[in-house]
Design an enzyme around this catalytic site. Structure first.
Site, PDB file in Angstrom:
ATOM      1  CE  LYS A 102      -4.345   1.509   0.439  1.00  0.00           C
ATOM      2  NZ  LYS A 102      -5.441   1.112  -0.474  1.00  0.00           N
ATOM      3  CD  GLU A 138      -5.065  -4.342  -6.715  1.00  0.00           C
ATOM      4  OE1 GLU A 138      -4.754  -3.251  -6.207  1.00  0.00           O
ATOM      5  OE2 GLU A 138      -4.634  -5.428  -6.305  1.00  0.00           O
TER       6      GLU A 138
END
Length: 223
Positions: A102, A138
């Site tokens: 992240k 994704e």
């Protein structure tokens, strides 16, 4: 945060420090917490480096902060199913990179592609793997799931190119509780085009259905 910080050579707060910071943030902003059934308080932790060094390397100083914002239920109310564009030239992540972390490295490189897709009327962009260019991975800021019959599939984490989000894990657990067979695997784009249903998940998007996918200029309705 700890996993991502280690990958980016950054110190991270302990679990106790993290939990205490979240509690303090919520308490300090309790007047902004929506009433039950009216929304939620979106909480976002952030770790950033700074310092006076000009050379290439980790920062000399780091700041851990948490910001919060009230989000009403109308954030998703009446929102149409997503109309996705499958990008087959630009890649979001590579094996061995930071696709599973992240960090800003997962978002800034794809903004241009996302803006171009939205200018053409698409909701968002779905990226393929960089190794073969044949498998879905994704969306810009969300994981993807497909359903075929009683089987729900989502791209595998083993290549390090997919973010292991808590919403993703929650959907897997809930699906298993409801009796679905869940597979974490390599998913060819053809499997998405042949799916009975598809949806994306994330902290902000929660769960959103996918209504259509455009791949190599061919549009396919999913729902």
């Amino acid at each position: 945060m700890k996993m991502g910080a280690e990958r980016m050579c950054m110190p991270s707060p302990s679990v106790e420090q993290f939990a205490d910071a979240v509690k303090q943030t919520v308490f300090a902003n309790k007047r902004w917490v929506p009433p039950p059934g009216k929304g939620s308080l979106y909480i976002r932790p952030l770790l950033m480096g700074s310092g006076s060094n000009l050379g290439l390397g980790p920062g000399l100083e780091y700041t851990f902060l948490i910001f919060a914002s009230p989000v009403g239920n109308n954030y998703h109310k009446g929102r149409a199913a997503l109309n996705l564009y499958v990008e087959h030239k630009i890649h979001r992540a590579t094996p061995g990179g930071t696709g599973g972390v992240k960090s800003v490295t997962n978002y800034s490189p794809v903004y241009q592609t996302q803006q171009q897709a939205r200018a053409k009327g698409f909701s968002d962009v779905l990226f393929l793997d960089s190794a073969t260019g044949k498998n879905i991975e994704e969306i810009v800021a969300a994981n993807i799931f497909i359903r075929k019959g009683n089987v729900i599939s989502t791209p595998t984490l083993k290549h390090g190119t997919i973010l292991p989000g808590v919403t993703r894990k929650s959907i897997i657990d809930i699906a298993l509780d409801f009796g679905y067979q869940v597979e974490e695997r390599v998913i060819p784009v053809e499997d998405l085009l042949a799916a009975d249903e598809a949806f994306c998940t994330g902290t902000a998007v929660v769960v959103n259905p996918i209504g259509a996918v455009t791949y190599q200029d061919k549009r396919r309705s999913i729902m």
